[in-house]
Enzyme design. Structure first.
Site, PDB file in Angstrom:
ATOM      1  N   VAL A  10     -13.686   9.518  -2.966  1.00  0.00           N
ATOM      2  CA  VAL A  10     -14.557  10.671  -3.152  1.00  0.00           C
ATOM      3  C   VAL A  10     -15.948  10.275  -2.674  1.00  0.00           C
ATOM      4  O   VAL A  10     -16.339   9.111  -2.773  1.00  0.00           O
ATOM      5  CB  VAL A  10     -14.584  11.173  -4.623  1.00  0.00           C
ATOM      6  CG1 VAL A  10     -13.270  11.832  -4.994  1.00  0.00           C
ATOM      7  CG2 VAL A  10     -14.906  10.063  -5.598  1.00  0.00           C
ATOM      8  N   SER A  11     -16.678  11.247  -2.146  1.00  0.00           N
ATOM      9  CA  SER A  11     -17.956  10.966  -1.500  1.00  0.00           C
ATOM     10  C   SER A  11     -19.107  10.726  -2.461  1.00  0.00           C
ATOM     11  O   SER A  11     -20.059  10.029  -2.124  1.00  0.00           O
ATOM     12  CB  SER A  11     -18.327  12.114  -0.565  1.00  0.00           C
ATOM     13  OG  SER A  11     -17.339  12.256   0.414  1.00  0.00           O
TER      14      SER A  11
END
Length: 193
Positions: A10-11
């Site tokens: 996930v960013s």
């Protein structure tokens, strides 16, 4: 013995990889063979746990991701990954491509991977283009661009209080400062104390 090595990313730290992890476990990845990166953008070439996942791959093993964009968004980086997997004798399985293995060592698998990598990069570029376009339109219209609010100095609050004392509506003065009327009153009372 061949293994499935899962990778979830996930960013931002605020996002959760729970859905990706659930899908990877359902696809047969063991929890011990699941690597996660939190707060690591896809455009970054080096990701600590991704590197560990790649190091864990042996000949015959398969890297499993939920979507191709979890690997990255640069076609060049993804093609380098494809070559590295080929050299290792490892495969790649992308769950959103119908759950089938994309065997990057075959001409058909290599072509599919290359096309998907190019599409992932195009998607990123289109998204960037839309954001830039939206920001410029909002800026031209004088609209709020979001983000962290600018801090309002005590001097600005004092000047705003003078305007209100001179007859300007408090709601309008507060709006011009970019704050609510209640916040304006609270800040002006704090200066008076």
């Amino acid at each position: 013995m061949t293994k499935l090595i899962g990778y979830a990313r996930v960013s931002t730290r605020q996002q959760s990889s729970d859905r990706q992890e659930t899908d990877l476990l359902a696809a047969g990845v063991r929890r011990d063979d699941l690597y996660r990166d939190h707060g690591v953008p896809g455009a970054r070439a080096s990701r600590p746990n991704f590197d560990r996942a790649i190091d864990a791959l042996h000949a015959g093993d398969t890297l499993v991701v939920t979507t191709l964009d979890r690997l990255g968004r640069s076609t060049q980086n993804m093609l380098a990954l494809s070559e590295e997997l080929r050299v290792r004798g490892s495969g790649l399985r992308v769950l959103n491509l119908g759950g089938g293995d994309v065997d990057t060592s075959t001409p058909m698998g290599s072509m599919l991977f290359t096309i998907m990598a190019a599409l992932a990069q195009m998607e990123l570029e289109v998204k960037r283009e839309r954001v830039v376009d939206s920001v410029s339109k909002r800026r031209k219209a004088g609209m709020d661009l979001g983000g962290r609010r600018q801090s309002i100095s005590e001097s600005q609050i004092r000047n705003a209080v003078r305007l209100v004392d001179g007859g300007e509506p408090a709601a309008q003065v507060a709006r011009d400062l970019g704050m609510s009327r209640a916040t304006f009153y609270r800040r002006s009372r704090a200066l008076a104390d």
